[in-house]
Design a protein around this motif. Structure first.
Motif, PDB file in Angstrom:
ATOM      1  N   THR A 169      24.384 -14.674 -25.050  1.00  0.00           N
ATOM      2  CA  THR A 169      24.995 -13.488 -25.639  1.00  0.00           C
ATOM      3  C   THR A 169      24.314 -13.186 -26.969  1.00  0.00           C
ATOM      4  OG1 THR A 169      27.127 -13.974 -24.622  1.00  0.00           O
ATOM      5  CG2 THR A 169      27.139 -12.526 -26.551  1.00  0.00           C
ATOM      6  N   ARG A 170      24.084 -11.896 -27.225  1.00  0.00           N
ATOM      7  CA  ARG A 170      23.451 -11.504 -28.485  1.00  0.00           C
ATOM      8  C   ARG A 170      24.426 -10.734 -29.371  1.00  0.00           C
ATOM      9  NH1 ARG A 170      19.012  -7.864 -26.985  1.00  0.00           N
ATOM     10  NH2 ARG A 170      20.273  -7.614 -25.110  1.00  0.00           N
ATOM     11  N   HIS A 171      24.226 -10.896 -30.658  1.00  0.00           N
ATOM     12  CA  HIS A 171      24.994 -10.184 -31.674  1.00  0.00           C
ATOM     13  C   HIS A 171      23.981  -9.353 -32.444  1.00  0.00           C
ATOM     14  CE1 HIS A 171      28.352 -10.189 -34.840  1.00  0.00           C
ATOM     15  NE2 HIS A 171      28.882  -9.775 -33.705  1.00  0.00           N
ATOM     16  N   VAL A 172      24.025  -8.035 -32.248  1.00  0.00           N
ATOM     17  CA  VAL A 172      22.987  -7.161 -32.811  1.00  0.00           C
ATOM     18  C   VAL A 172      23.626  -6.164 -33.767  1.00  0.00           C
ATOM     19  CG1 VAL A 172      21.080  -5.596 -32.293  1.00  0.00           C
ATOM     20  CG2 VAL A 172      21.686  -7.394 -30.661  1.00  0.00           C
ATOM     21  N   ALA A 173      23.072  -6.106 -34.974  1.00  0.00           N
ATOM     22  CA  ALA A 173      23.609  -5.206 -36.000  1.00  0.00           C
ATOM     23  C   ALA A 173      22.576  -4.148 -36.359  1.00  0.00           C
ATOM     24  CB  ALA A 173      23.989  -5.997 -37.247  1.00  0.00           C
ATOM     25  N   PRO A 174      23.022  -2.898 -36.548  1.00  0.00           N
ATOM     26  CA  PRO A 174      22.086  -1.868 -37.006  1.00  0.00           C
ATOM     27  C   PRO A 174      21.783  -2.082 -38.494  1.00  0.00           C
ATOM     28  CG  PRO A 174      24.316  -0.977 -36.931  1.00  0.00           C
ATOM     29  CD  PRO A 174      24.387  -2.383 -36.387  1.00  0.00           C
ATOM     30  N   VAL A 175      20.571  -1.776 -38.891  1.00  0.00           N
ATOM     31  CA  VAL A 175      20.178  -1.856 -40.306  1.00  0.00           C
ATOM     32  C   VAL A 175      19.862  -0.441 -40.764  1.00  0.00           C
ATOM     33  CG1 VAL A 175      18.564  -2.846 -41.967  1.00  0.00           C
ATOM     34  CG2 VAL A 175      19.220  -4.162 -39.937  1.00  0.00           C
ATOM     35  N   ARG A 176      20.517  -0.020 -41.846  1.00  0.00           N
ATOM     36  CA  ARG A 176      20.339   1.345 -42.345  1.00  0.00           C
ATOM     37  C   ARG A 176      19.973   1.351 -43.821  1.00  0.00           C
ATOM     38  NH1 ARG A 176      24.702   2.004 -38.756  1.00  0.00           N
ATOM     39  NH2 ARG A 176      24.209   3.469 -37.065  1.00  0.00           N
ATOM     40  N   VAL A 203      16.911   2.067 -39.775  1.00  0.00           N
ATOM     41  CA  VAL A 203      15.559   1.572 -40.042  1.00  0.00           C
ATOM     42  C   VAL A 203      15.235   0.315 -39.253  1.00  0.00           C
ATOM     43  CG1 VAL A 203      15.390   2.609 -42.330  1.00  0.00           C
ATOM     44  CG2 VAL A 203      16.376   0.317 -42.084  1.00  0.00           C
ATOM     45  N   GLY A 204      16.221  -0.242 -38.531  1.00  0.00           N
ATOM     46  CA  GLY A 204      15.931  -1.442 -37.759  1.00  0.00           C
ATOM     47  C   GLY A 204      17.174  -2.107 -37.217  1.00  0.00           C
ATOM     48  N   TYR A 205      17.005  -3.348 -36.749  1.00  0.00           N
ATOM     49  CA  TYR A 205      18.103  -4.114 -36.164  1.00  0.00           C
ATOM     50  C   TYR A 205      17.966  -5.579 -36.577  1.00  0.00           C
ATOM     51  CZ  TYR A 205      18.144  -0.080 -32.980  1.00  0.00           C
ATOM     52  OH  TYR A 205      18.156   1.184 -32.451  1.00  0.00           O
ATOM     53  N   VAL A 206      19.118  -6.243 -36.689  1.00  0.00           N
ATOM     54  CA  VAL A 206      19.145  -7.688 -36.883  1.00  0.00           C
ATOM     55  C   VAL A 206      19.809  -8.285 -35.650  1.00  0.00           C
ATOM     56  CG1 VAL A 206      20.107  -9.601 -38.197  1.00  0.00           C
ATOM     57  CG2 VAL A 206      19.208  -7.608 -39.383  1.00  0.00           C
ATOM     58  N   SER A 207      19.113  -9.215 -34.990  1.00  0.00           N
ATOM     59  CA  SER A 207      19.620  -9.781 -33.746  1.00  0.00           C
ATOM     60  C   SER A 207      19.718 -11.300 -33.855  1.00  0.00           C
ATOM     61  CB  SER A 207      18.678  -9.412 -32.590  1.00  0.00           C
ATOM     62  OG  SER A 207      19.094 -10.015 -31.380  1.00  0.00           O
ATOM     63  N   SER A 208      20.792 -11.836 -33.302  1.00  0.00           N
ATOM     64  CA  SER A 208      20.966 -13.289 -33.216  1.00  0.00           C
ATOM     65  C   SER A 208      21.646 -13.598 -31.894  1.00  0.00           C
ATOM     66  CB  SER A 208      21.802 -13.811 -34.383  1.00  0.00           C
ATOM     67  OG  SER A 208      23.104 -13.253 -34.355  1.00  0.00           O
ATOM     68  N   THR A 209      21.515 -14.839 -31.454  1.00  0.00           N
ATOM     69  CA  THR A 209      22.194 -15.265 -30.233  1.00  0.00           C
ATOM     70  C   THR A 209      23.397 -16.110 -30.612  1.00  0.00           C
ATOM     71  OG1 THR A 209      20.728 -17.179 -30.053  1.00  0.00           O
ATOM     72  CG2 THR A 209      20.118 -15.207 -28.828  1.00  0.00           C
ATOM     73  N   ILE A 268      14.270  -2.852 -47.860  1.00  0.00           N
ATOM     74  CA  ILE A 268      12.888  -3.312 -47.703  1.00  0.00           C
ATOM     75  C   ILE A 268      12.252  -2.696 -46.457  1.00  0.00           C
ATOM     76  CG2 ILE A 268      11.430  -5.336 -47.395  1.00  0.00           C
ATOM     77  CD1 ILE A 268      13.564  -6.943 -48.910  1.00  0.00           C
ATOM     78  N   LEU A 269      12.998  -2.628 -45.351  1.00  0.00           N
ATOM     79  CA  LEU A 269      12.451  -2.018 -44.137  1.00  0.00           C
ATOM     80  C   LEU A 269      12.092  -0.555 -44.380  1.00  0.00           C
ATOM     81  CD1 LEU A 269      14.582  -3.408 -41.158  1.00  0.00           C
ATOM     82  CD2 LEU A 269      12.348  -4.159 -41.961  1.00  0.00           C
ATOM     83  N   ALA A 270      12.952   0.161 -45.102  1.00  0.00           N
ATOM     84  CA  ALA A 270      12.675   1.567 -45.401  1.00  0.00           C
ATOM     85  C   ALA A 270      11.419   1.703 -46.259  1.00  0.00           C
ATOM     86  CB  ALA A 270      13.870   2.194 -46.117  1.00  0.00           C
TER      87      ALA A 270
END
Length: 398
Positions: free
Chosen positions: A91-98, A104-110, A136-138
């Motif tokens: 199972t993954r836990h994925v958060a939007p990064v803004r 601007v991206g995503y942070v993903s963990s299992t 930083i991503l922006a």
């Protein structure tokens, strides 16, 4: 400050923020940009799962994982989204990064499947950490766009500009360390025969080519997507094996490459650009040459490929060739004739090349003489036939 130093600073800051975020979560994470390229990942103590390892090594999220992130609308969510296991994974836990409301991206963990939702609740520190990653991503995305715009401006001026523009572009490329100073430079073009070239594919192949095709990896190449093709100025030489391996990747299966000759100084790279374009045309109109064609190997095609091939018809060919191609057996006889001319009119060698008995070859050549009404012992006739047959091939008339 020059772009390389800025990039290094962002990368170092991102690595620190990513590790702090992972430590706060208590599990390893991977950070993607909006195109699902791997931007950073945390270190960890325990064994890495195979799916995560594959993502890290490929620098790209799998197509199935990307689809699931879109399917669960992570990009529109305000908080992390729990995504069920894919293909026997975790199972993954994925958060939007803004940043300033812009994705601007995503942070993903299992996470273990049985993890209750309350254990996944975020605190202010986690949210702030993700916000800092977003900053930083922006900044990295903005810097990347600025670098792309600068490269486009300078490479366009270098290969398409007037003498003054070429001089200024070469000076800025060299003083800005965007391309390495070497004795000579080679230009390569990567394109597709299709009229509607996929710009995203060209940008992706450009990014990879810049790092893999110079013979000496420490030398810096520069490139840009110009008018539907990737144009790359390579210092010194191109590693053709690495280029071939790059084009063997399924995503680039429709692309072909033209390689110009080596020229010096950098201000003369426009000559190599012209040669690369002609070579690329050779790859497009004559598949028998392969998907990578070098100017140095074109021979007479250097001239023929500059003809308005798309405007030619059979009526533009010499009359003997017209008669031959119009005959019902013309295509096979034309192949025999061309092989005979390629082999210097050596009958034994031609028969071996065509895998036929010599008597069969003589019969076919007699048919050619009768249909085309020609004397194959005349050197000027042979020259005319050989050139016309090659033009017919390049123009798609046979």
């Amino acid at each position: 400050m020059c772009a390389p130093s800025r990039t290094v600073r962002w990368t170092m800051n991102l690595e620190a923020q990513v590790q702090a975020y992972a430590d706060r979560l208590g599990r390893p994470i991977i950070v993607f940009d909006v195109e699902f390229n791997v931007i950073a990942f945390s270190v960890h103590d325990r064994d890495v799962d195979h799916a995560r390892l594959a993502i890290i090594l490929s620098h790209k999220g799998s197509s199935r994982a990307r689809e699931s992130i879109r399917e669960y609308r992570v990009g529109q969510a305000d908080a992390p989204v729990r995504i069920p296991p894919l293909d026997g994974g975790m199972t993954r836990h994925v958060a939007p990064v803004r940043h300033e409301g812009q994705l601007v991206g995503y942070v993903s963990s299992t996470i273990p499947d049985e993890t209750p939702d309350e254990q996944l609740a975020e605190d202010d520190a986690i949210r702030e950490g993700r916000a800092q990653i977003g900053v930083i991503l922006a900044a990295m995305a903005l810097g990347h766009r600025e670098d792309e715009d600068r490269a486009l401006r300078l490479v366009t001026a270098l290969v398409d500009g007037d003498p003054a523009q070429r001089t200024r572009a070469a000076d800025e490329l060299l003083t800005g360390s965007l391309v390495s100073p070497v004795p000579h430079y080679t230009v390569i073009t990567l394109s597709t025969p299709a009229a509607d070239a996929n710009t995203a594919t060209l940008r992706l192949v450009l990014d990879r080519a810049l790092s893999v095709i110079p013979v000496f990896p420490r030398l810096k190449a520069v490139g840009a997507v110009i008018d539907g093709e990737a144009v790359i100025v390579v210092p010194y030489e191109i590693d053709r094996q690495r280029l071939a391996a790059l084009l063997d990747i399924p995503a680039f299966s429709e692309l072909h490459a033209g390689i110009g000759g080596a020229h010096s100084p950098l201000t003369d790279a426009h000559h190599s650009r012209r040669e690369a374009g002609i070579a690329a045309r050779g790859a497009a109109v004559d598949p028998s040459r392969g998907r990578i064609v070098h100017w140095d190997e074109l021979g007479l095609d250097r001239i023929l490929l500059q003809l308005p091939l798309q405007e030619l018809s059979t009526s533009d060919l010499p009359a003997p060739v017209q008669r031959l191609l119009d005959n019902q057996s013309g295509p096979d006889l034309a192949e025999t004739l061309e092989a005979y001319l390629d082999c210097g009119c050596d009958a034994q060698r031609t028969a071996q090349e065509l895998h036929v008995h010599r008597s069969t070859l003589y019969y076919r050549l007699d048919r050619v003489r009768a249909i085309a009404d020609i004397d194959l012992s005349d050197g000027s006739v042979r020259r005319e036939l050989h050139t016309a047959l090659r033009v017919a091939t390049l123009a798609g008339l046979r």
